[in-house]
Scaffold this motif. Structure first.
Motif, PDB file in Angstrom:
ATOM      1  N   ASP A   1       0.858  -1.175   0.000  1.00 17.11           N
ATOM      2  CA  ASP A   1       0.000   0.000   0.000  1.00 17.11           C
ATOM      3  C   ASP A   1       0.903   1.236   0.000  1.00 17.11           C
ATOM      4  O   ASP A   1       2.102   1.157   0.316  1.00 17.11           O
ATOM      5  N   LEU A   2       0.340   2.395  -0.304  1.00 16.37           N
ATOM      6  CA  LEU A   2       1.125   3.628  -0.328  1.00 16.37           C
ATOM      7  C   LEU A   2       0.931   4.449   0.944  1.00 16.37           C
ATOM      8  O   LEU A   2       1.747   4.404   1.855  1.00 16.37           O
ATOM      9  N   ASP A   3      -0.160   5.212   1.036  1.00 17.43           N
ATOM     10  CA  ASP A   3      -0.354   6.133   2.163  1.00 17.43           C
ATOM     11  C   ASP A   3      -0.464   5.379   3.483  1.00 17.43           C
ATOM     12  O   ASP A   3      -1.227   4.430   3.613  1.00 17.43           O
ATOM     13  N   GLY A   4       0.321   5.801   4.442  1.00 16.12           N
ATOM     14  CA  GLY A   4       0.325   5.155   5.740  1.00 16.12           C
ATOM     15  C   GLY A   4       1.153   3.888   5.782  1.00 16.12           C
ATOM     16  O   GLY A   4       1.257   3.242   6.825  1.00 16.12           O
ATOM     17  N   THR A   5       1.769   3.535   4.656  1.00 14.25           N
ATOM     18  CA  THR A   5       2.544   2.293   4.580  1.00 14.25           C
ATOM     19  C   THR A   5       3.908   2.552   3.932  1.00 14.25           C
ATOM     20  O   THR A   5       4.904   2.701   4.621  1.00 14.25           O
ATOM     21  N   LEU A   6       3.950   2.586   2.617  1.00 16.32           N
ATOM     22  CA  LEU A   6       5.228   2.784   1.926  1.00 16.32           C
ATOM     23  C   LEU A   6       5.656   4.247   1.944  1.00 16.32           C
ATOM     24  O   LEU A   6       6.858   4.545   1.971  1.00 16.32           O
ATOM     25  N   LEU A   7       4.681   5.159   1.918  1.00 19.26           N
ATOM     26  CA  LEU A   7       4.998   6.590   1.916  1.00 19.26           C
ATOM     27  C   LEU A   7       5.191   7.095   3.338  1.00 19.26           C
ATOM     28  O   LEU A   7       4.588   6.588   4.280  1.00 19.26           O
ATOM     29  N   GLY A   8       6.001   8.134   3.465  1.00 18.71           N
ATOM     30  CA  GLY A   8       6.237   8.726   4.772  1.00 18.71           C
ATOM     31  C   GLY A   8       5.136   9.690   5.170  1.00 18.71           C
ATOM     32  O   GLY A   8       4.105   9.805   4.501  1.00 18.71           O
ATOM     33  N   ALA A   9       5.375  10.404   6.255  1.00 20.43           N
ATOM     34  CA  ALA A   9       4.390  11.372   6.743  1.00 20.43           C
ATOM     35  C   ALA A   9       4.171  12.498   5.747  1.00 20.43           C
ATOM     36  O   ALA A   9       3.139  13.181   5.789  1.00 20.43           O
ATOM     37  N   ASP A  10       5.133  12.697   4.846  1.00 17.64           N
ATOM     38  CA  ASP A  10       5.020  13.734   3.813  1.00 17.64           C
ATOM     39  C   ASP A  10       4.332  13.219   2.560  1.00 17.64           C
ATOM     40  O   ASP A  10       4.303  13.910   1.533  1.00 17.64           O
ATOM     41  N   HIS A  11       3.803  11.992   2.608  1.00 18.74           N
ATOM     42  CA  HIS A  11       3.133  11.352   1.465  1.00 18.74           C
ATOM     43  C   HIS A  11       4.068  11.210   0.272  1.00 18.74           C
ATOM     44  O   HIS A  11       3.660  11.330  -0.883  1.00 18.74           O
ATOM     45  N   ASP A  12       5.334  10.930   0.566  1.00 19.98           N
ATOM     46  CA  ASP A  12       6.331  10.748  -0.488  1.00 19.98           C
ATOM     47  C   ASP A  12       7.234   9.574  -0.116  1.00 19.98           C
ATOM     48  O   ASP A  12       7.201   9.076   1.014  1.00 19.98           O
ATOM     49  N   LEU A  13       8.049   9.157  -1.074  1.00 19.99           N
ATOM     50  CA  LEU A  13       8.958   8.042  -0.872  1.00 19.99           C
ATOM     51  C   LEU A  13      10.251   8.511  -0.219  1.00 19.99           C
ATOM     52  O   LEU A  13      10.867   9.482  -0.669  1.00 19.99           O
ATOM     53  N   ALA A  14      10.673   7.811   0.815  1.00 16.18           N
ATOM     54  CA  ALA A  14      11.963   8.094   1.435  1.00 16.18           C
ATOM     55  C   ALA A  14      13.079   7.544   0.551  1.00 16.18           C
ATOM     56  O   ALA A  14      12.886   6.585  -0.199  1.00 16.18           O
ATOM     57  N   GLU A  15      14.251   8.144   0.634  1.00 17.17           N
ATOM     58  CA  GLU A  15      15.374   7.680  -0.170  1.00 17.17           C
ATOM     59  C   GLU A  15      15.720   6.228   0.147  1.00 17.17           C
ATOM     60  O   GLU A  15      16.073   5.456  -0.741  1.00 17.17           O
ATOM     61  N   LEU A  16      15.608   5.841   1.424  1.00 12.37           N
ATOM     62  CA  LEU A  16      15.886   4.454   1.799  1.00 12.37           C
ATOM     63  C   LEU A  16      14.907   3.507   1.116  1.00 12.37           C
ATOM     64  O   LEU A  16      15.286   2.413   0.681  1.00 12.37           O
ATOM     65  N   THR A  17      13.655   3.917   0.998  1.00  9.65           N
ATOM     66  CA  THR A  17      12.640   3.088   0.336  1.00  9.65           C
ATOM     67  C   THR A  17      12.958   2.916  -1.138  1.00  9.65           C
ATOM     68  O   THR A  17      12.887   1.802  -1.682  1.00  9.65           O
TER      69      THR A  17
END
Length: 267
Positions: free
Chosen positions: A9-25
């Protein structure tokens, strides 16, 4: 190397609090894809709202959008589409609701909303995806993959009850957030979409790792061989998935951290 399907899933799961992808991800999923693992993004979002995340990952990821209404292949080709029956879509458009409840419709190429709601756009800052305002009287019932109602929980409960009384056996009804009631055609959910993708890839469900945080992830997590629930998940999700493992918080890139441990990327 035995290939797995990693679906999140994206929001609340793969995405951070900023609703974006972290570099580590980003780095983690690139490493896993380079090893031959398959990656899929599964969200309630519109697929046009998901493509920027796949582009940023820079890998051949599949996209399951609108809770399974659409599945796109790695090059953006449409593999499957599931629409609400026209008469049901018309009935959902006409369902009585409080004036402050916003009706959204997802079509192949657009996100329609009955009135402007600028606050909703914050969720889509990272992609730039925007709705198109269309009066209810002008909304056509053909080609709708998902109807989304946004409002207070008690208001949505009334709409949910009306929809279930109208055609419970012909609809799949779920929530992506407490203020977001989502309705697709019967049998359309992330779980059935992931199973179809596993069949395409000839990967058994035992080699599927799934990650989610809300009620619209339930079917996907239930069918995955390795199910993972976020620490920030809806409180009703985990108790329905006795075999699922609870991992960290989405704001701390917990999916990426778990994957690195699971596949020994830091060894």
């Amino acid at each position: 190397m035995v290939p797995h399907l990693i679906v999140s899933d994206l929001d609340g799961t793969l995405l951070g609090a900023d609703h974006d992808l972290a570099e580590l991800t980003v780095a983690t999923l690139r490493e896993l894809a380079a090893q031959g693992h398959q990656v899929a993004l599964a969200s309630g979002r519109h697929h046009l709202d998901m493509l920027p995340f796949r582009d940023r990952l820079g890998i051949d990821a599949h996209i399951i959008s609108s809770n399974g209404a659409w599945t796109l292949g790695p090059q953006g080709q449409r593999l499957r589409s599931h629409y609400l029956a026209t008469e049901l879509a018309q009935a959902l458009i006409r369902l009585p609701r409080a004036a402050e409840v916003r009706l959204n419709l997802y079509r192949d190429d657009a996100w329609l909303i009955d009135e402007a709601a600028p606050g909703l756009l914050d969720l889509h800052d990272a992609t730039g995806f925007e709705y198109r305002v269309e009066a209810v009287e002008s909304m056509l019932p053909e080609g709708i993959g998902k109807a989304l109602y946004i409002g207070a929980p008690h208001q949505l409960a009334e709409i949910e009850e009306a929809a279930r009384q109208m055609a419970a056996d012909q609809l799949h009804i779920t929530y992506s957030m407490v203020n977001s009631l989502e309705i697709m055609a019967g049998g359309v959910n992330k779980g059935s979409a992931v199973q179809a993708l596993l069949d395409d890839l000839q990967i058994p469900a035992t080699r599927c790792l799934a990650f989610g945080d809300n009620l619209n992830d339930l079917e996907m997590l239930a069918m995955a061989g390795e199910a993972h629930v976020m620490a920030n998940a809806h409180p009703d999700l985990g108790p329905q998935l006795s075999a699922a493992r609870v991992i960290g918080h989405h704001a701390e890139a917990a999916v990426a951290r778990h994957l690195r441990e699971r596949f020994g990327l830091d060894v």
